[in-house]
Design a protein around this motif. Structure first.
Motif, short mmCIF file in Angstrom:
data_model
loop_
_atom_site.label_atom_id
_atom_site.label_comp_id
_atom_site.label_asym_id
_atom_site.label_seq_id
_atom_site.Cartn_x
_atom_site.Cartn_y
_atom_site.Cartn_z
N HIS A 20 25.22 6.67 12.84
CA HIS A 20 23.82 6.23 11.92
C HIS A 20 23.86 4.95 11.33
CE1 HIS A 20 20.19 7.32 10.08
NE2 HIS A 20 20.60 7.12 8.91
N ARG A 21 25.16 4.74 10.71
CA ARG A 21 25.24 3.69 9.83
C ARG A 21 25.67 2.24 10.44
NH1 ARG A 21 23.89 5.37 4.68
NH2 ARG A 21 24.22 7.68 4.24
N LEU A 22 26.58 2.43 11.39
CA LEU A 22 27.27 1.37 11.82
C LEU A 22 27.26 1.08 13.46
CD1 LEU A 22 29.07 -1.22 11.38
CD2 LEU A 22 31.15 0.37 11.31
N ALA A 23 27.57 2.31 14.10
CA ALA A 23 28.02 2.09 15.54
C ALA A 23 26.83 2.00 16.44
CB ALA A 23 28.60 3.23 15.96
N THR A 24 25.44 2.40 16.06
CA THR A 24 24.37 2.51 16.60
C THR A 24 23.14 1.57 16.08
OG1 THR A 24 23.34 4.73 16.02
CG2 THR A 24 24.82 4.42 17.98
N ALA A 25 22.50 1.09 17.05
CA ALA A 25 21.00 0.50 16.37
C ALA A 25 19.99 0.86 17.36
CB ALA A 25 20.97 -0.91 16.18
N GLU A 26 18.72 0.60 17.00
CA GLU A 26 17.67 0.88 17.83
C GLU A 26 17.64 0.16 18.72
OE1 GLU A 26 15.70 3.50 18.38
OE2 GLU A 26 16.14 4.78 16.45
N PRO A 27 17.46 0.28 20.21
CA PRO A 27 17.56 -0.75 21.04
C PRO A 27 16.15 -1.29 21.53
CG PRO A 27 17.47 1.36 22.09
CD PRO A 27 17.83 1.73 20.63
N THR A 28 16.02 -2.48 22.14
CA THR A 28 14.78 -3.01 22.48
C THR A 28 14.26 -2.36 23.61
OG1 THR A 28 15.68 -4.94 23.89
CG2 THR A 28 15.48 -5.24 21.38
N PRO A 29 13.15 -2.57 24.30
CA PRO A 29 12.80 -1.87 25.63
C PRO A 29 13.75 -2.37 26.67
CG PRO A 29 10.93 -2.42 24.51
CD PRO A 29 11.95 -2.99 23.63
N ALA B 123 37.75 -1.21 16.10
CA ALA B 123 36.47 -0.75 16.30
C ALA B 123 35.51 -1.18 15.41
CB ALA B 123 36.52 0.91 16.52
N ALA B 124 35.51 -1.07 14.37
CA ALA B 124 34.67 -1.45 13.26
C ALA B 124 34.16 -2.72 13.40
CB ALA B 124 35.05 -1.13 11.78
N VAL B 125 35.37 -3.69 13.80
CA VAL B 125 34.75 -5.11 13.92
C VAL B 125 34.04 -5.26 15.17
CG1 VAL B 125 35.87 -7.49 14.64
CG2 VAL B 125 36.89 -5.93 12.70
N ALA B 126 34.28 -4.50 16.14
CA ALA B 126 33.35 -4.40 17.54
C ALA B 126 32.30 -4.25 17.26
CB ALA B 126 34.39 -3.79 18.54
N LEU B 127 31.85 -3.18 16.51
CA LEU B 127 30.70 -2.62 16.18
C LEU B 127 29.75 -3.45 15.53
CD1 LEU B 127 31.75 0.98 16.37
CD2 LEU B 127 30.27 -0.12 18.12
N ARG B 128 30.21 -4.47 14.73
CA ARG B 128 29.57 -5.38 14.12
C ARG B 128 28.62 -6.10 14.73
NH1 ARG B 128 32.69 -8.34 9.27
NH2 ARG B 128 30.43 -9.02 8.86
N ASN B 129 28.99 -6.33 16.23
CA ASN B 129 28.09 -6.98 17.07
C ASN B 129 26.67 -6.37 17.19
OD1 ASN B 129 26.73 -7.63 19.73
ND2 ASN B 129 28.40 -9.13 19.81
N SER B 130 25.38 -6.93 16.74
CA SER B 130 24.24 -6.23 16.92
C SER B 130 23.88 -5.74 18.25
CB SER B 130 23.18 -7.12 16.32
OG SER B 130 23.27 -8.37 16.86
N ASP B 131 24.28 -6.76 19.31
CA ASP B 131 23.97 -6.09 20.52
C ASP B 131 24.65 -5.01 21.05
OD1 ASP B 131 21.96 -8.07 20.96
OD2 ASP B 131 23.29 -9.63 21.62
N LEU B 132 26.00 -5.05 20.75
CA LEU B 132 26.69 -3.87 21.12
C LEU B 132 26.16 -2.80 20.44
CD1 LEU B 132 29.45 -2.91 22.58
CD2 LEU B 132 30.46 -3.40 20.55
N ALA B 133 25.98 -2.60 19.21
CA ALA B 133 25.44 -1.48 18.69
C ALA B 133 24.01 -0.98 19.23
CB ALA B 133 25.36 -1.55 17.22
N ALA B 134 23.45 -1.94 19.50
CA ALA B 134 21.85 -1.61 20.41
C ALA B 134 22.13 -1.11 21.62
CB ALA B 134 21.25 -3.06 20.31
N TYR B 135 22.88 -1.75 22.36
CA TYR B 135 23.39 -1.06 23.69
C TYR B 135 24.14 0.08 23.59
CZ TYR B 135 21.92 -5.06 26.54
OH TYR B 135 21.24 -5.94 27.22
N HIS B 136 24.70 0.54 22.27
CA HIS B 136 25.41 1.95 22.09
C HIS B 136 24.01 2.72 21.92
CE1 HIS B 136 28.60 4.40 19.68
NE2 HIS B 136 28.46 4.91 20.82
N GLY B 137 23.06 2.56 21.35
CA GLY B 137 22.10 3.37 20.99
C GLY B 137 21.25 3.58 22.28
N ALA B 138 21.19 2.49 23.04
CA ALA B 138 20.43 2.66 24.49
C ALA B 138 21.27 3.57 25.31
CB ALA B 138 20.41 1.22 24.93
#
Length: 261
Positions: A230-239, A124-139
């Motif tokens: 907060h630190r790994l699994a999510t990122a701020e998504p684009t519009p 799971a940690a390796v999967a979440l290193r993908n920035s797009d995946l983290a951003a879609y998680h945030g979305a």
């Protein structure tokens, strides 16, 4: 959550978002050419009717896993998070680490289970290193949270599966330590029962946490999951990524409301 609203769950993909409710699911992805693709269906398997506390957790997991073949059939371009080669490699490495830890005679049973539990989280940690995946998680969290609360919400969500980490690590450790006391010929079966029991117990604990978010114990158990979000699994998504999540949400709600009618 406001009275009468439909409780939703979701999953982030590397190129989109899956949203599911009690009866239906919908998935939206962004194609390489920029187009938005959306598909939705009613669920073939529903766990809502399972009320036994020992079976509710496993039934919910089975329901989530049963969605993936439906999504793959309807949306062959969807990129599921655990399909990438490096994630599969980490799964194999994690399984090897679990066996090495449990086979070591230099550390006690409790320490073995702590190491094994941490190793099992590596994919799971390796999967979440993908920035797009983290951003879609945030979305996903923003779209579902905003719907549930009736106002704009942040990228962290109080019902994210990451909040299961604290209860699951604890119950797995206790269950597997007890399983080591079983006779050698029954130890594998004992570990299987311990894992099933840990999943059932942690799901019930998680439900209690959702109902009692301000309780000190609830906050303590949720802390590891919140930090992971907060630190790994999510990122701020684009519009554009948020548009994908909102499209999946709208398609899922359309089916859910139609089912109620």
């Amino acid at each position: 959550m406001p009275q009468g609203e439909i409780k939703l769950g979701g999953m982030a993909l590397a190129n989109g978002v899956l949203v599911h409710g009690p009866n239906a699911w919908a998935c939206a992805i962004r194609l390489p050419d920029g187009r938005l693709e959306v598909a939705s269906e009613f669920k073939r398997y529903r766990s809502a009717g399972v009320t036994n506390p020992l079976l509710r957790g496993p039934a919910r997991l089975a329901e989530a896993l049963a969605l993936l073949p439906q999504v793959r059939r309807r949306m062959p371009n969807a990129k599921l998070p655990f399909e990438r080669p490096r994630v599969l490699t980490s799964m194999v490495a994690g399984a090897v680490a679990v066996q090495l830890a449990r086979g070591s005679r230099r550390i006690g049973p409790a320490a073995q289970e702590v190491i094994a539990a941490i190793a099992s989280l590596a994919p799971a940690a390796v999967a979440l290193r993908n920035s797009d995946l983290a951003a879609y998680h945030g979305a996903e969290h923003i779209a579902i949270g905003s719907y549930e609360h009736g106002e704009a919400r942040d990228k962290e969500h109080e019902r994210c599966g990451s909040h299961l980490i604290g209860p699951l690590l604890g119950t797995l450790m206790i269950g597997n330590v007890l399983a080591t006391r079983a006779p050698a010929q029954f130890r594998l079966a004992a570990r299987g029962l311990a894992s099933l029991g840990a999943l059932a117990a942690s799901t019930e604990i998680f439900s209690w946490m959702v109902r009692n978010p301000e309780h000190p114990l609830s906050k303590a158990l949720a802390r590891p999951g919140h930090e992971l979000q907060h630190r790994l699994a999510t990122a701020e998504p684009t519009p554009e990524q948020l548009e994908v999540a909102e499209a999946a949400l709208a398609a899922c709600l359309e089916l859910e409301h139609g089912h109620q009618d």
